[in-house]
Write an enzyme that holds these catalytic residues in place. Structure first.
Site, PDB file in Angstrom:
ATOM      1  N   GLY B  50     -14.202  -5.073  34.804  1.00 15.36           N
ATOM      2  CA  GLY B  50     -13.595  -3.759  34.588  1.00 15.36           C
ATOM      3  C   GLY B  50     -12.731  -3.282  35.737  1.00 15.36           C
ATOM      4  CB  CYS B 259      -8.845  -4.742   1.826  1.00 20.74           C
ATOM      5  SG  CYS B 259      -7.358  -5.750   1.801  1.00 20.74           S
ATOM      6  CB  CYS B 262      -9.439  -9.510   0.865  1.00 17.68           C
ATOM      7  SG  CYS B 262      -9.934  -8.380   2.168  1.00 17.68           S
ATOM      8  CB  CYS B 284      -7.297  -6.513   6.006  1.00 14.77           C
ATOM      9  SG  CYS B 284      -8.745  -6.570   4.978  1.00 14.77           S
ATOM     10  CB  CYS B 290      -6.463  -9.920   4.599  1.00 18.67           C
ATOM     11  SG  CYS B 290      -6.317  -9.035   3.048  1.00 18.67           S
TER      12      CYS B 290
END
Lengths: 261, 308
Positions: B50, B259, B262, B284, B290
């Protein structure tokens, strides 16, 4: 007058600060007891703001030391402890009220966030509680709680100054430093703010160091007075004593130059 | 016969084998010395999860804001055997993704893929793939502004000090403001996180939907900011916690739709307006996820051997 505890809260020993060849503070000694209000008066350039910055941990003095009696660790030398520790102290055990509210407030966030910032800085993570505390302190400094979500820049000068005070008091400090807290306000607002300050200081039993060039402010708030000139303390004593019976010629000049109402 | 050719062509489109890189370029564009310098910064970044490590960012043949940081990190860690996937907003076929993929094909000749599971190295802008990452994969994020405290504290000197002292109360002030004004935490992308319980980090502008995927991910995650010349990292299996309040816990976006292509109800959806009357559809944002789901569904509905 309230009973003072036996050990001082803040002690400066042989404190000096130089900017190059120029000596801003020269060998200053002072002691501040819990609940006591100390006024530092003097003309511009007399070193009072430098002294305040040294006492508040913002500016390491060239010589001497500043001792602070912490809540849990006893007496510490401010400039011997780590910067992180000093920062923590500066937002839990003491507060700093700037002359200009803009220096002491965060302009881009609401009044509530300004008051809550110190709480969040020391780890508060409950929105409801933070907001509750903010409400409480806005009330104490006589700001309408309906304005909690307003930006400080939409506040009047006096309100900004009161907000700054609320922001400092929220962690229940034992010591507040004030640098000309009323200088930028008009007379009637000044009077109200002074009244509020006097109330808070006595109710919360918080000690204060107030730097001012305004003797009226000093007389109203301070228990004890230090008069500075050219980096040195030329006279000190109880406020009424210093103002009513000044000994040093410079203090006499100061006291006599106040306009009589 | 015909079908298998089309399938093969499609396969080629999604996956391209390694080739000889174009002559005249060092492998992956950057010179070896520069890559070494970047790798040193990456090692330091991995060692301090970080923490933003400065590096000597180079001019790249694309403008700042288009992924100059990510592309340099990718160039520094790319090997000849790597399989590269590049996505932009979750999609493999947007301009940024296509260009960067082609850039590395030309300068390094590496194999590329659109399949998340097949990639060893994924450079991304604004998304983490829906397909779970696995150990050994490397995610590389393009970062516009690395400093999480920037909007609250303009001074770099101050922000560095705040990081050094883990003094992150300021960030909560931002969230407080959100709740005070809007009744909820409205930050929806680039949502601040604390890495390894120490450093506050901007996860780059991914939606907060993806924040949970950062936490204890088996993949190594590297972040490159080109303009600001900073690299930071989240090593595999490192804790990444999104900032919140006790009474306003961190939440991810959810949709009432699934979606349209899909049928997934667990992926991040893009809203598309499809005609002049405001009709919309939700698909998606992860195009590979997808497509694979659609392929799996059509394979199920038409089992092999049966005439279609």
């Amino acid at each position: 007058m309230m009973p003072f505890q036996s050990s001082p809260l803040l002690v400066a020993e042989n404190l000096s600060h130089r900017f190059g060849d120029f000596t801003a503070c020269d060998n200053i000694n002072l002691q501040l007891y819990p609940g006591e209000v100390l006024g530092i008066v003097g003309e511009s350039g007399s070193g009072k703001s430098t002294l305040l910055n040294c006492l508040a941990g913002h500016l390491a003095p060239s010589a001497g030391q500043v001792l602070f009696s912490t809540r849990d660790e006893g007496v510490v030398d401010l400039y011997r402890i780590s910067e992180a520790r000093r920062r923590l102290l500066s937002r839990t055990d003491w507060g700093f009220v700037h002359q200009s509210a803009r220096d002491g407030l965060r302009a881009k966030v609401s009044a509530g966030a300004n008051v809550g910032e110190r709480l969040m800085a020391v780890g508060a993570r409950n929105y409801g509680q933070i907001r509750g505390e903010a409400m409480h302190w806005l009330e104490r400094v006589e700001i309408d709680t309906a304005r909690i979500d307003d930006l400080p820049r939409n506040f009047s000068g006096g309100m900004q100054q009161r907000l700054q005070i609320a922001r400092n008091l929220v962690t229940k400090p034992r010591l507040i430093f004030m640098d000309e807290p009323t200088a930028s306000l008009d007379v009637s607002v000044q009077a109200r703010l002074l009244d509020l300050l006097r109330q808070l200081v006595s109710q919360l039993h918080v000690a204060a160091v107030i730097v001012t060039h305004d003797l009226a402010v000093a007389r109203l708030l301070a228990h004890r007075l230090m008069v500075m000139r050219q980096g040195q303390v030329v006279e000190q004593g109880l406020t009424d004593q210093v103002l009513d019976d000044p000994q040093h010629p410079y203090t006499q000049l100061l006291a006599s130059s106040v306009l009589q109402a | 016969m015909m079908e298998s050719v089309i399938e093969q062509q499609q396969q080629q489109q999604y996956q391209q084998a390694a080739v000889e890189p174009e002559a005249g370029y060092n492998f992956a564009f950057l010179d070896e010395q520069t890559k070494r310098m970047i790798r040193r910064s990456i090692l330091k970044a991995v060692a301090i999860p970080g923490y933003q490590v400065p590096f000597g960012g180079r001019e790249m043949p694309l403008p700042y804001g288009w992924g100059t940081g990510g592309i340099q990190v990718t160039a520094a860690v790319l090997g000849r055997d790597d399989v590269l996937k590049v996505i932009d907003q979750g999609s493999d076929d947007t301009t940024n993704a296509v260009n960067i993929r082609r850039f590395f094909r030309r300068t390094a000749g590496v194999a590329t893929t659109e399949r998340t599971a097949d990639a060893t190295l994924i450079q991304t802008r604004h998304r983490i793939p829906e397909t779970p990452l696995s150990s050994g994969q490397i995610m590389i994020y393009q970062v516009p502004v690395p400093e999480p405290l920037r909007w609250l504290e303009p001074s770099e000197q101050q922000t560095r000090k705040l990081h050094a002292m883990a003094d992150y109360g300021l960030m909560s002030v931002g969230l407080y403001e959100d709740i005070a004004r809007l009744g909820k935490i409205a930050t929806s992308y680039d949502y601040p996180v604390v890495v390894n319980n120490r450093y506050m980090m901007r996860p780059s502008p991914i939606p907060k939907f993806d924040n949970p995927k950062l936490d204890r991910s088996p993949a190594l995650q590297l972040f490159g900011a080109g303009r600001e010349k900073r690299i930071y990292a989240v090593p595999p299996y490192t804790s990444v916690k999104s900032l919140d309040f006790e009474d306003y816990p961190f939440e991810i976006e959810s949709w009432e739709h699934s979606c349209s292509l899909c049928g997934s109800d667990a992926s991040f959806l893009d809203e598309l307006i499809v005609d002049d009357h405001g009709a919309r559809m939700y698909v998606c944002s992860d195009s590979d996820y997808c497509r694979q789901r659609v392929a799996a569904q059509s394979a199920q509905s038409t089992p092999s051997g049966e005439p279609s």
